[in-house]
Motif scaffolding. Structure first.
Motif, PDB file in Angstrom:
ATOM      1  N   ALA A 196      25.409  -9.310   1.735  1.00 48.47           N
ATOM      2  CA  ALA A 196      25.878  -8.042   2.300  1.00 48.47           C
ATOM      3  C   ALA A 196      27.210  -8.218   3.019  1.00 48.47           C
ATOM      4  CB  ALA A 196      24.820  -7.487   3.250  1.00 48.47           C
ATOM      5  N   ASN A 197      27.314  -9.276   3.815  1.00 50.87           N
ATOM      6  CA  ASN A 197      28.558  -9.500   4.557  1.00 50.87           C
ATOM      7  C   ASN A 197      29.732  -9.748   3.620  1.00 50.87           C
ATOM      8  OD1 ASN A 197      27.330  -9.201   7.049  1.00 50.87           O
ATOM      9  ND2 ASN A 197      26.891 -11.382   7.278  1.00 50.87           N
ATOM     10  N   ASN A 198      29.511 -10.537   2.561  1.00 54.36           N
ATOM     11  CA  ASN A 198      30.594 -10.813   1.621  1.00 54.36           C
ATOM     12  C   ASN A 198      31.035  -9.564   0.876  1.00 54.36           C
ATOM     13  OD1 ASN A 198      30.574 -13.483   2.352  1.00 54.36           O
ATOM     14  ND2 ASN A 198      29.428 -14.193   0.568  1.00 54.36           N
ATOM     15  N   ALA A 199      30.099  -8.654   0.639  1.00 55.34           N
ATOM     16  CA  ALA A 199      30.424  -7.453  -0.135  1.00 55.34           C
ATOM     17  C   ALA A 199      31.041  -6.356   0.723  1.00 55.34           C
ATOM     18  CB  ALA A 199      29.167  -6.925  -0.827  1.00 55.34           C
ATOM     19  N   TYR A 200      30.548  -6.178   1.966  1.00 58.07           N
ATOM     20  CA  TYR A 200      30.941  -4.993   2.732  1.00 58.07           C
ATOM     21  C   TYR A 200      31.418  -5.263   4.159  1.00 58.07           C
ATOM     22  CZ  TYR A 200      29.104  -2.192  -1.079  1.00 58.07           C
ATOM     23  OH  TYR A 200      28.895  -1.622  -2.310  1.00 58.07           O
ATOM     24  N   ASP A 201      31.454  -6.509   4.589  1.00 60.72           N
ATOM     25  CA  ASP A 201      31.926  -6.767   5.950  1.00 60.72           C
ATOM     26  C   ASP A 201      33.352  -7.307   5.943  1.00 60.72           C
ATOM     27  OD1 ASP A 201      31.725  -6.825   8.741  1.00 60.72           O
ATOM     28  OD2 ASP A 201      31.180  -8.953   8.713  1.00 60.72           O
ATOM     29  N   ARG A 202      33.512  -8.605   5.598  1.00 63.82           N
ATOM     30  CA  ARG A 202      34.843  -9.218   5.568  1.00 63.82           C
ATOM     31  C   ARG A 202      35.115  -9.804   4.193  1.00 63.82           C
ATOM     32  NH1 ARG A 202      37.180  -9.665  10.579  1.00 63.82           N
ATOM     33  NH2 ARG A 202      35.784  -9.336  12.365  1.00 63.82           N
ATOM     34  N   ASP A 203      36.372  -9.696   3.754  1.00 59.81           N
ATOM     35  CA  ASP A 203      36.715 -10.241   2.447  1.00 59.81           C
ATOM     36  C   ASP A 203      37.251 -11.663   2.593  1.00 59.81           C
ATOM     37  OD1 ASP A 203      39.325  -9.991   3.371  1.00 59.81           O
ATOM     38  OD2 ASP A 203      39.783  -8.239   2.134  1.00 59.81           O
ATOM     39  N   LEU A 204      37.811 -12.206   1.504  1.00 62.41           N
ATOM     40  CA  LEU A 204      38.257 -13.596   1.491  1.00 62.41           C
ATOM     41  C   LEU A 204      39.408 -13.871   2.445  1.00 62.41           C
ATOM     42  CD1 LEU A 204      38.081 -14.329  -2.355  1.00 62.41           C
ATOM     43  CD2 LEU A 204      36.436 -14.987  -0.590  1.00 62.41           C
ATOM     44  N   VAL A 205      40.190 -12.852   2.794  1.00 59.74           N
ATOM     45  CA  VAL A 205      41.317 -13.046   3.712  1.00 59.74           C
ATOM     46  C   VAL A 205      40.986 -12.487   5.098  1.00 59.74           C
ATOM     47  CG1 VAL A 205      43.047 -13.118   1.890  1.00 59.74           C
ATOM     48  CG2 VAL A 205      42.419 -10.911   2.893  1.00 59.74           C
ATOM     49  N   ASP A 206      39.694 -12.308   5.366  1.00 63.96           N
ATOM     50  CA  ASP A 206      39.191 -11.893   6.678  1.00 63.96           C
ATOM     51  C   ASP A 206      39.568 -10.460   7.037  1.00 63.96           C
ATOM     52  OD1 ASP A 206      37.478 -12.765   8.712  1.00 63.96           O
ATOM     53  OD2 ASP A 206      39.146 -13.069  10.100  1.00 63.96           O
ATOM     54  N   SER A 207      39.917  -9.652   6.046  1.00 63.40           N
ATOM     55  CA  SER A 207      40.125  -8.230   6.292  1.00 63.40           C
ATOM     56  C   SER A 207      38.779  -7.511   6.256  1.00 63.40           C
ATOM     57  CB  SER A 207      41.058  -7.637   5.229  1.00 63.40           C
ATOM     58  OG  SER A 207      42.345  -8.198   5.318  1.00 63.40           O
ATOM     59  N   ARG A 208      38.768  -6.292   6.750  1.00 59.95           N
ATOM     60  CA  ARG A 208      37.528  -5.505   6.771  1.00 59.95           C
ATOM     61  C   ARG A 208      37.761  -4.229   5.965  1.00 59.95           C
ATOM     62  NH1 ARG A 208      34.798  -5.216  12.524  1.00 59.95           N
ATOM     63  NH2 ARG A 208      32.917  -5.625  11.300  1.00 59.95           N
ATOM     64  N   PRO A 209      37.569  -4.320   4.640  1.00 61.87           N
ATOM     65  CA  PRO A 209      37.899  -3.181   3.772  1.00 61.87           C
ATOM     66  C   PRO A 209      37.055  -1.940   4.036  1.00 61.87           C
ATOM     67  CG  PRO A 209      36.750  -4.896   2.542  1.00 61.87           C
ATOM     68  CD  PRO A 209      37.084  -5.477   3.873  1.00 61.87           C
ATOM     69  N   TYR A 210      35.894  -2.097   4.675  1.00 55.63           N
ATOM     70  CA  TYR A 210      35.029  -0.954   4.996  1.00 55.63           C
ATOM     71  C   TYR A 210      34.782  -0.850   6.506  1.00 55.63           C
ATOM     72  CZ  TYR A 210      34.132  -1.578   0.013  1.00 55.63           C
ATOM     73  OH  TYR A 210      34.280  -1.744  -1.348  1.00 55.63           O
ATOM     74  N   LYS A 211      35.582  -1.552   7.298  1.00 50.69           N
ATOM     75  CA  LYS A 211      35.437  -1.585   8.756  1.00 50.69           C
ATOM     76  C   LYS A 211      34.079  -2.114   9.195  1.00 50.69           C
ATOM     77  CE  LYS A 211      39.529  -0.018   9.696  1.00 50.69           C
ATOM     78  NZ  LYS A 211      40.555  -0.927  10.262  1.00 50.69           N
ATOM     79  N   GLY A 212      33.532  -3.015   8.400  1.00 48.57           N
ATOM     80  CA  GLY A 212      32.311  -3.699   8.785  1.00 48.57           C
ATOM     81  C   GLY A 212      31.037  -2.963   8.438  1.00 48.57           C
ATOM     82  N   ILE A 213      29.904  -3.666   8.600  1.00 46.30           N
ATOM     83  CA  ILE A 213      28.580  -3.095   8.360  1.00 46.30           C
ATOM     84  C   ILE A 213      28.009  -2.633   9.703  1.00 46.30           C
ATOM     85  CG2 ILE A 213      26.221  -3.594   7.616  1.00 46.30           C
ATOM     86  CD1 ILE A 213      27.355  -5.602   5.642  1.00 46.30           C
ATOM     87  N   LYS A 214      27.587  -1.379   9.761  1.00 39.77           N
ATOM     88  CA  LYS A 214      27.026  -0.819  10.990  1.00 39.77           C
ATOM     89  C   LYS A 214      25.508  -0.973  11.047  1.00 39.77           C
ATOM     90  CE  LYS A 214      31.053   0.361  12.382  1.00 39.77           C
ATOM     91  NZ  LYS A 214      31.683  -0.432  13.468  1.00 39.77           N
ATOM     92  N   SER A 215      24.845  -0.917   9.901  1.00 40.77           N
ATOM     93  CA  SER A 215      23.392  -1.077   9.869  1.00 40.77           C
ATOM     94  C   SER A 215      22.956  -1.341   8.428  1.00 40.77           C
ATOM     95  CB  SER A 215      22.679   0.176  10.408  1.00 40.77           C
ATOM     96  OG  SER A 215      22.930   1.291   9.577  1.00 40.77           O
ATOM     97  N   HIS A 216      21.710  -1.780   8.280  1.00 38.79           N
ATOM     98  CA  HIS A 216      21.169  -1.961   6.933  1.00 38.79           C
ATOM     99  C   HIS A 216      19.706  -1.539   6.910  1.00 38.79           C
ATOM    100  CE1 HIS A 216      19.556  -5.771   8.633  1.00 38.79           C
ATOM    101  NE2 HIS A 216      18.594  -5.597   7.717  1.00 38.79           N
ATOM    102  N   GLN A 217      19.241  -1.207   5.711  1.00 37.82           N
ATOM    103  CA  GLN A 217      17.865  -0.783   5.506  1.00 37.82           C
ATOM    104  C   GLN A 217      17.290  -1.529   4.322  1.00 37.82           C
ATOM    105  OE1 GLN A 217      17.560   3.345   4.462  1.00 37.82           O
ATOM    106  NE2 GLN A 217      15.377   3.244   3.977  1.00 37.82           N
ATOM    107  N   LEU A 218      16.086  -2.107   4.477  1.00 35.45           N
ATOM    108  CA  LEU A 218      15.411  -2.758   3.358  1.00 35.45           C
ATOM    109  C   LEU A 218      14.914  -1.685   2.403  1.00 35.45           C
ATOM    110  CD1 LEU A 218      14.182  -5.256   1.954  1.00 35.45           C
ATOM    111  CD2 LEU A 218      12.159  -4.944   3.407  1.00 35.45           C
ATOM    112  N   VAL A 219      15.391  -1.741   1.178  1.00 39.27           N
ATOM    113  CA  VAL A 219      14.989  -0.765   0.163  1.00 39.27           C
ATOM    114  C   VAL A 219      13.762  -1.253  -0.589  1.00 39.27           C
ATOM    115  CG1 VAL A 219      15.704   0.493  -1.908  1.00 39.27           C
ATOM    116  CG2 VAL A 219      17.341   0.069  -0.067  1.00 39.27           C
ATOM    117  N   ARG A 220      13.861  -2.459  -1.122  1.00 42.10           N
ATOM    118  CA  ARG A 220      12.753  -3.018  -1.887  1.00 42.10           C
ATOM    119  C   ARG A 220      12.849  -4.530  -1.862  1.00 42.10           C
ATOM    120  NH1 ARG A 220      12.800  -1.806  -7.501  1.00 42.10           N
ATOM    121  NH2 ARG A 220      10.561  -2.157  -7.507  1.00 42.10           N
TER     122      ARG A 220
END
Length: 308
Positions: A196-220
């Motif tokens: 999750a962090n690699n996809a939506y928190d910080r990228d390879l150059v430490d930028s935050r393309p989505y301004k970080g993850i605020k919360s998560h929910q277990l789907v399945r």
């Protein structure tokens, strides 16, 4: 002028009794037992037909092979330096590869099979011994900086957070070598946060393309059959600082090749109307097959139900 050998299986310079994958630039951690070609059965000799001469020829051939092996081993040992790092990883397979065989004679020490692009409907993951279905709306990766990406949605868009280019979906496949975990369930549960962090928190150059993850929910989460092996998956829905958020999944199962190390397949799908349909995630998992076996699907564990 030296030429870099193409990707393929070569004799491991640090342990010549096994073969090791050369990715074209460096040795990887993937090893396997060498494939031994079948030898023709010896025909019985009739008295007086020169059997002793043939025995001498065989002895000379064996001696020549031993001499070549000794030269190769010496060259590999001389090529190692005394610094830090894996000496074998610094040695190219050119010295360990045999001379090209005569026409019609198979090489016993190198298999240069590489991922095939002949079939437009599948993506071949040679190292992990699987193929993945390439569904409509997906493409082989191009101009992707992240390692081990096997497919993406085509095209990019401007990330809603820090400047950069984002993709609506991507699939990553990698062999687990960093730990000794043997349980697909434990590995998937450990991996999902990093995925999750690699996809939506910080990228390879430490930028935050989505301004970080605020919360998560277990789907399945649960057991699933992958290429005839018992695997386990964990799926989260994440809410990001900006943008629609997305779905991430970590899928773990034993490889069908080599030492059968665990394989992790990560999925990252943007939520919202522009993201790929979540049903594609299930279709890709159900379509994973062992390399060379297009008919093997489930058979172990439980199947994946409809997405929610």
């Amino acid at each position: 002028m030296s030429m870099t050998p193409p990707p393929g299986w070569y004799r491991d310079p640090s342990y010549p009794l096994t073969e090791r994958w050369w990715d074209g630039t460096a040795w990887t951690d993937h090893r396997r037992q060498p494939e031994v070609p079948q030898q023709p059965l010896a025909q019985p000799e009739s008295p007086g037909t020169g059997g002793s001469g043939r025995a001498k020829a065989v002895a000379l051939t064996v001696a020549a092979v031993v001499l070549v092996a000794s030269i190769v081993t010496g060259a590999v040992l001389l090529g190692r330096d005394g610094g830090d790092g894996d000496a074998a990883a610094k040695t190219t397979p050119t010295g360990a590869s045999p001379a090209p065989p005569e026409t019609g004679t198979p090489s016993p020490s190198v298999s240069t099979s590489a991922p095939s692009t002949d079939d437009p409907s599948v993506v071949v993951d040679e190292l992990n011994g699987i193929t993945l279905p390439l569904l409509d709306g997906w493409a082989r990766p191009q101009y992707v900086a992240e390692d081990d990406v096997v497919m993406t949605t085509p095209g990019t868009y401007d990330c809603p957070g820090d400047p950069g280019l984002c993709r609506h979906g991507r699939v990553i496949s990698r062999t687990v070598t960093a730990n000794d975990e043997k349980s697909p369930k434990a590995l998937a549960e450990q991996d999902i946060e990093d995925a999750a962090n690699n996809a939506y928190d910080r990228d390879l150059v430490d930028s935050r393309p989505y301004k970080g993850i605020k919360s998560h929910q277990l789907v399945r989460a649960g057991s699933v059959a992958v290429a005839g092996r018992a695997g386990y998956f964990v799926r989260w829905k994440v809410r990001t600082g900006v943008g629609p958020g997305g779905y991430v999944e970590s899928l773990a199962f034993p490889s069908s090749v080599g030492s059968e190390s665990l394989v992790i397949v990560r999925f990252a799908f943007d939520a919202g109307a522009d993201g790929p349909p979540l049903s594609d995630l299930d279709k890709i998992i159900k379509g994973i097959r062992p390399l060379g076996d297009g008919d093997t699907g489930g058979g172990v564990g439980s199947s994946i139900g409809p997405s929610k």
